[in-house]
Design a protein around this motif. Structure first.
Motif, PDB file in Angstrom:
ATOM      1  N   ARG A 153     -10.458  45.426  11.102  1.00 42.41           N
ATOM      2  CA  ARG A 153     -10.748  46.057  10.103  1.00 42.41           C
ATOM      3  C   ARG A 153      -9.420  46.161   9.091  1.00 42.41           C
ATOM      4  O   ARG A 153      -8.476  46.130   9.518  1.00 42.41           O
ATOM      5  CB  ARG A 153     -11.155  47.516  10.571  1.00 42.41           C
TER       6      ARG A 153
ATOM      7  N   ALA B 102     -14.816  40.036   4.046  1.00 42.69           N
ATOM      8  CA  ALA B 102     -14.835  41.657   4.456  1.00 42.69           C
ATOM      9  C   ALA B 102     -15.820  42.341   3.772  1.00 42.69           C
ATOM     10  O   ALA B 102     -15.967  42.116   2.595  1.00 42.69           O
ATOM     11  CB  ALA B 102     -13.347  41.980   4.708  1.00 42.69           C
TER      12      ALA B 102
ATOM     13  N   GLU C 285     -14.562  45.947   7.034  1.00 44.60           N
ATOM     14  CA  GLU C 285     -14.636  45.198   8.253  1.00 44.60           C
ATOM     15  C   GLU C 285     -14.859  43.737   7.984  1.00 44.60           C
ATOM     16  O   GLU C 285     -15.666  43.154   7.321  1.00 44.60           O
ATOM     17  CB  GLU C 285     -16.109  45.455   8.841  1.00 44.60           C
ATOM     18  N   VAL C 286     -13.825  43.000   8.763  1.00 47.74           N
ATOM     19  CA  VAL C 286     -13.540  41.726   8.553  1.00 47.74           C
ATOM     20  C   VAL C 286     -14.780  40.904   9.189  1.00 47.74           C
ATOM     21  O   VAL C 286     -15.243  41.147  10.160  1.00 47.74           O
ATOM     22  CB  VAL C 286     -12.419  41.310   9.233  1.00 47.74           C
ATOM     23  N   SER C 287     -15.281  39.807   8.732  1.00 44.12           N
ATOM     24  CA  SER C 287     -16.365  39.037   9.114  1.00 44.12           C
ATOM     25  C   SER C 287     -16.093  37.375   9.262  1.00 44.12           C
ATOM     26  O   SER C 287     -16.967  36.718   9.607  1.00 44.12           O
ATOM     27  CB  SER C 287     -17.788  39.219   8.384  1.00 44.12           C
TER      28      SER C 287
ATOM     29  N   PRO D 129     -20.970  40.464   2.182  1.00 40.59           N
ATOM     30  CA  PRO D 129     -19.362  40.323   2.366  1.00 40.59           C
ATOM     31  C   PRO D 129     -18.769  40.025   0.973  1.00 40.59           C
ATOM     32  O   PRO D 129     -19.213  39.141   0.557  1.00 40.59           O
ATOM     33  CB  PRO D 129     -19.276  39.206   3.535  1.00 40.59           C
TER      34      PRO D 129
END
Length: 316
Positions: free
Chosen positions: A234, A271, A251-253, A217
């Protein structure tokens, strides 16, 4: 032989007629209208004539049966609070057969207001997507229920309170809802002249290179805390220079969190660049002239029309 059937409507004496080529079938029809039984095909009838009359009688029964079915549904709509016992008696049907016909036309067995809520909730679960009053009205009408904008908004609020739906952010005064936890789509604007990514330049070429090499990330700057942003969302990355285009996706985490003091911007979000989507967008970007949002700034919700475009260009 030709039989002419005459019908008089109402008090004004309006008349219509129909011609039936079979005297036997015409007599049977008149007897049925009168509520009489006992009409029989003539003993001297030929086989071919009986086949013809059977086909005509079958068609007539089919058309009248269709009319009766629609009349049952209409009567049920006109008096939705009444017991269906009288309706079953008039139709000479068992409750199970009556309910089967009504359900076929979207008239559920339970007609209480809660049923409307259940119907919409069931449709939401099956169909997903975004929901506004117009879609609620359309869904209820397909089940034989009527409502207005006020009633539809009330249902949406009820479903929101029950956590079946959540309000979509960034749509002003429009009441648009969706299933909680559904990944949000964000348009994330990068200006290579002003912004950095993982401590380096934010050019399309470098971001594409990071996507192909780095699976950990990364940290992305945010000018404000977006309360609605969460893991699973996203970021569709729009480059403001040298060519204005969406050419990457991450992609956001995590949820946004405060950046260290003295940082480039006040908030950060973790992300991960999506290698496959970014490579597809690098080869086939979505350019500004094709986008619905003609003035991208900061990080905002992605317009629905633009989402359809980026999904296609990203081969997702």
């Amino acid at each position: 032989m030709v039989a002419r059937l005459e019908v008089t409507y109402g008090d004004n004496g309006e008349r219509e007629h129909a011609v039936e080529n079979s005297d036997a079938l015409a007599r049977a029809l008149v007897a049925a209208v009168r509520g009489e039984r006992g009409a029989e095909p003539p003993a001297e009838a030929k086989f071919v004539e009986l086949l013809r009359d059977i086909a005509r009688a079958s068609r007539l029964i089919q058309y009248v049966e269709e009319w009766r079915e629609l009349a049952i549904v209409q009567a049920d709509k006109l008096d939705a609070d009444a017991s269906r016992v009288n309706l079953g008696v008039a139709a000479d049907m068992s409750p199970s057969k009556l309910y089967k016909i009504l359900e076929k036309h979207g008239r559920p067995k339970n007609r209480t207001p809660l049923t409307r809520l259940d119907l919409v909730e069931s449709a939401i679960t099956a169909e997903g997507g975004e929901w506004d009053p117009a879609r609620v009205i359309e869904t209820l009408e397909s089940y034989g229920f009527e409502t207005d904008q006020k009633g539809a908004r009330s249902l949406l609020r009820d479903l929101n309170r029950e956590n079946v739906l959540e309000r979509k952010p960034g749509v002003g005064g429009r009441a648009i809802y969706r299933i909680p936890g559904a990944g949000r789509e964000w348009l994330y604007v990068l200006d290579p002249k002003l912004d950095t990514v993982d401590g380096g330049p934010s050019t399309p070429a470098r971001v594409a290179k990071l996507a192909s090499e780095d699976t950990a990330p990364g940290q992305w700057w945010l000018g404000r805390k977006l309360k609605e942003m969460r893991a699973g969302d996203r970021l569709w990355i729009y480059f403001a220079a040298p060519e204005k285009k969406i050419a990457a996706m991450a992609e956001v985490s995590s949820e946004p969190y405060p950046a260290p003091a003295g940082s480039e911007k006040p908030y950060l979000v973790n992300a991960t660049l999506h290698a496959k989507a970014t490579e597809a967008l690098r080869k086939n970007p979505v350019r500004l002239e094709a986008m619905a949002n003609q003035h991208p700034q900061g990080c905002v919700g992605l317009a629905d029309a633009d989402l359809a475009l980026v999904l296609k260009h990203a081969a997702l």
